[in-house]
Design an enzyme around this catalytic site. Structure first.
Site, PDB file in Angstrom:
ATOM      1  N   SER A 152     -41.961 -38.963  22.335  1.00 57.28           N
ATOM      2  CA  SER A 152     -41.751 -38.228  21.096  1.00 57.28           C
ATOM      3  C   SER A 152     -40.386 -37.515  21.160  1.00 57.28           C
ATOM      4  O   SER A 152     -39.368 -38.154  21.395  1.00 57.28           O
ATOM      5  CB  SER A 152     -42.916 -37.265  20.869  1.00 57.28           C
ATOM      6  OG  SER A 152     -42.888 -36.734  19.576  1.00 57.28           O
ATOM      7  N   ASP A 296     -48.958 -45.602  15.423  1.00 60.26           N
ATOM      8  CA  ASP A 296     -48.110 -44.449  15.715  1.00 60.26           C
ATOM      9  C   ASP A 296     -47.490 -43.872  14.441  1.00 60.26           C
ATOM     10  O   ASP A 296     -47.405 -44.531  13.403  1.00 60.26           O
ATOM     11  CB  ASP A 296     -46.993 -44.892  16.680  1.00 60.26           C
ATOM     12  CG  ASP A 296     -46.290 -43.742  17.360  1.00 60.26           C
ATOM     13  OD1 ASP A 296     -46.632 -42.571  17.097  1.00 60.26           O
ATOM     14  OD2 ASP A 296     -45.378 -44.016  18.162  1.00 60.26           O
ATOM     15  N   HIS A 322     -49.737 -42.004  18.478  1.00 57.62           N
ATOM     16  CA  HIS A 322     -48.611 -41.263  19.059  1.00 57.62           C
ATOM     17  C   HIS A 322     -48.893 -40.833  20.499  1.00 57.62           C
ATOM     18  O   HIS A 322     -47.975 -40.752  21.307  1.00 57.62           O
ATOM     19  CB  HIS A 322     -48.306 -40.045  18.189  1.00 57.62           C
ATOM     20  CG  HIS A 322     -46.938 -39.486  18.389  1.00 57.62           C
ATOM     21  ND1 HIS A 322     -45.787 -40.235  18.235  1.00 57.62           N
ATOM     22  CD2 HIS A 322     -46.516 -38.243  18.739  1.00 57.62           C
ATOM     23  CE1 HIS A 322     -44.730 -39.480  18.468  1.00 57.62           C
ATOM     24  NE2 HIS A 322     -45.141 -38.273  18.791  1.00 57.62           N
TER      25      HIS A 322
END
Length: 348
Positions: A152, A296, A322
Site C-alpha cells: 500500500s 484489491d 488489499h
C-alpha cells in the site's frame, strides 16, 4: 535361537529409535539456528532495535525488530498508511521462518511504536525515503542481501526509494500498490464504486461532498460495504486480531494529511493525491515482484502492466483484496517466497 532373535530385535528397535530421534533434533537445531541471536547486539532485546533517524527537525527513533537470521535473504517490511504499523504483517510469522527468510518489522516515524514528533514538515515521501536509507545502513542491509518490501503506502515508498537507491537492493517487492495515486483514485471511483449498491454509493458520495468524514455513519458504510469487499474479504467479526490492532494503532493525523479520509481513493487535499511515478518505472533494473489482487482497491491489471514496465519484473495476482496476506495466504506467500528464493539462487 530365541535369545539371539530377541537381541537382534532389540538392536533393531534401538537403531530405528536413534534414527527417528535424530530427525527432530536436526530440525530443532535448524530452527534454533535461525532464531539464535547469541552474541549479537540485539540479543538482549529479542531482535528489537530503536534506530536514531536524523531529520531537519532533529533526531528521532524508529522501531525495528529482526525476525531470524539469513546472510542472503533479508526483507525490510514497509507498512501501509501512512501512519500504519508493522502489525499488518503479523502472519508473516506463519510462513517465512520455515523458509529461513529473515524479515524485519519496522514502524516508520509517526507510527505507533516509533517516535511521533507530530510535525507536518516531516510528512513527505522524500523524507521518508531518506529515513529508509538510514534504517538500511543501521541494519547493514546491502545489495547482496537486501529485499525491500512495501505494501500500500509502503509500496509507494518502496518504489520511490528504488528510483533513488536501487543499487542497494537485491530485490524489490511491491504489494497492493499502483504507481499512480490518480490512477488509484480513478479506479475507486469509476470501477469499484459502481459495483456497490447505488443507494449506499450515493450516501457515501453525499457525505464526502459535505466533508462528513467524521460521522460514524460514513465509517459504517465504508466498513460494511467497501472494506469487507476490497480491504479484507471477510466479515468484520472474522477479521484477524492483528489487523484490528493495526487499525486501532494507526496514526489518523499523518494518514489524513498524506492519504485522505478513507481508502475510497485519495481526497484532493491529501499531499500524495498527485503522486505518480508510472513514467519512471522503466528506470528500475532490480528484480521486482508486483503482487496484485483480484479484489484489491488497486487495479490488478495496472499492476500486471507495472511488471512489464520495469526491466526485470514478475507479476502475481492473488484472489484476495488489499490485505491479501490475510484473505488469500495460500497464493500470496508461495509467490513471495518463490520470488525471494529465485532471486537468491540466481534463477530470476
Amino acid at each position: 535361537m530365541n535369545r539371539l532373535y530377541s537381541l537382534l530385535l532389540l538392536s533393531l528397535v534401538f537403531l530405528v529409535g536413534c534414527t527417528s530421534a535424530e530427525k527432530p533434533n536436526e530440525s530443532t537445531e535448524n530452527e534454533i539456528g535461525f532464531f539464535d541471536y547469541s552474541g549479537q547486539d540485539d540479543q538482549s532485546t529479542g531482535g528489537v532495535k530503536m534506530i536514531p533517524i536524523e531529520t531537519p527537525k532533529g533526531t528521532f527513533n524508529v522501531y525495528t525488530k529482526r525476525m531470524g537470521n539469513s546472510p542472503t535473504m533479508r526483507v525490510l517490511l514497509l507498512h501501509g498508511g501512512p501512519g500504519g504499523t508493522h502489525e499488518f504483517f503479523d502472519n508473516f510469522n506463519g510462513y517465512l521462518p520455515k523458509e529461513e527468510i529473515e524479515y524485519i518489522y519496522y514502524d516508520q516515524l509517526e507510527s505507533y511504536f516509533s517516535d511521533q514528533p507530530n510535525d507536518t514538515s516531516l510528512w513527505t515521501i522524500e523524507r521518508y525515503v531518506e529515513e529508509v536509507e538510514q534504517v538500511r545502513k543501521a541494519l547493514n542491509l546491502n545489495k547482496d542481501n537486501f529485499y525491500l518490501y512495501g505494501q500500500s503506502w509502503g509500496g509507494m515508498l518502496a518504489m520511490q526509494y528504488a528510483l533513488k537507491y536501487q543499487e542497494n537492493l537485491k530485490g524489490l517487492i511491491i504489494s497492493n500498490m499502483v504507481a499512480s495515486a490518480p490512477a488509484y483514485t480513478k479506479y475507486a471511483n469509476e470501477v469499484l464504486g459502481p459495483q456497490m449498491d447505488p443507494e449506499v454509493l450515493n450516501e457515501i458520495k453525499t457525505m464526502e461532498a459535505n466533508e462528513e468524514f467524521d460521522k460514524p455513519r460514513y465509517l459504517e458504510l465504508l466498513m460494511n460495504h467497501y472494506y469487507t469487499e476490497h480491504i479484507l474479504r471477510k466479515p468484520l467479526s472474522e477479521w484477524p486480531q492483528a489487523v484490528n490492532v493495526a487499525f486501532a494503532h494507526l496514526n489518523p493525523q499523518v494518514y489524513t494529511y498524506m492519504q485522505g479520509q478513507s481508502e475510497f481513493g485519495m481526497t484532493k487535499d491529501a499531499t500524495l493525491s498527485d503522486w505518480d511515478v508510472s513514467g519512471r518505472l522503466k528506470e528500475l533494473t532490480v528484480p521486482t515482484l508486483m503482487l496484485g489482487a483480484k479484489h484489491d482497491t488497486m487495479d490488478p491489471e495496472y499492476m500486471k502492466w507495472m511488471a512489464e514496465e520495469v526491466q526485470n519484473g514478475r507479476s502475481v495476482t492473488t484472489n484476495g483484496s488489499h490485505c491479501s496476506q490475510f484473505d488469500d495466504p495460500e497464493t500470496y506467500f508461495p509467490a513471495l517466497i518463490q520470488f525471494i528464493k529465485d532471486v537468491d539462487s540466481g534463477q530470476f
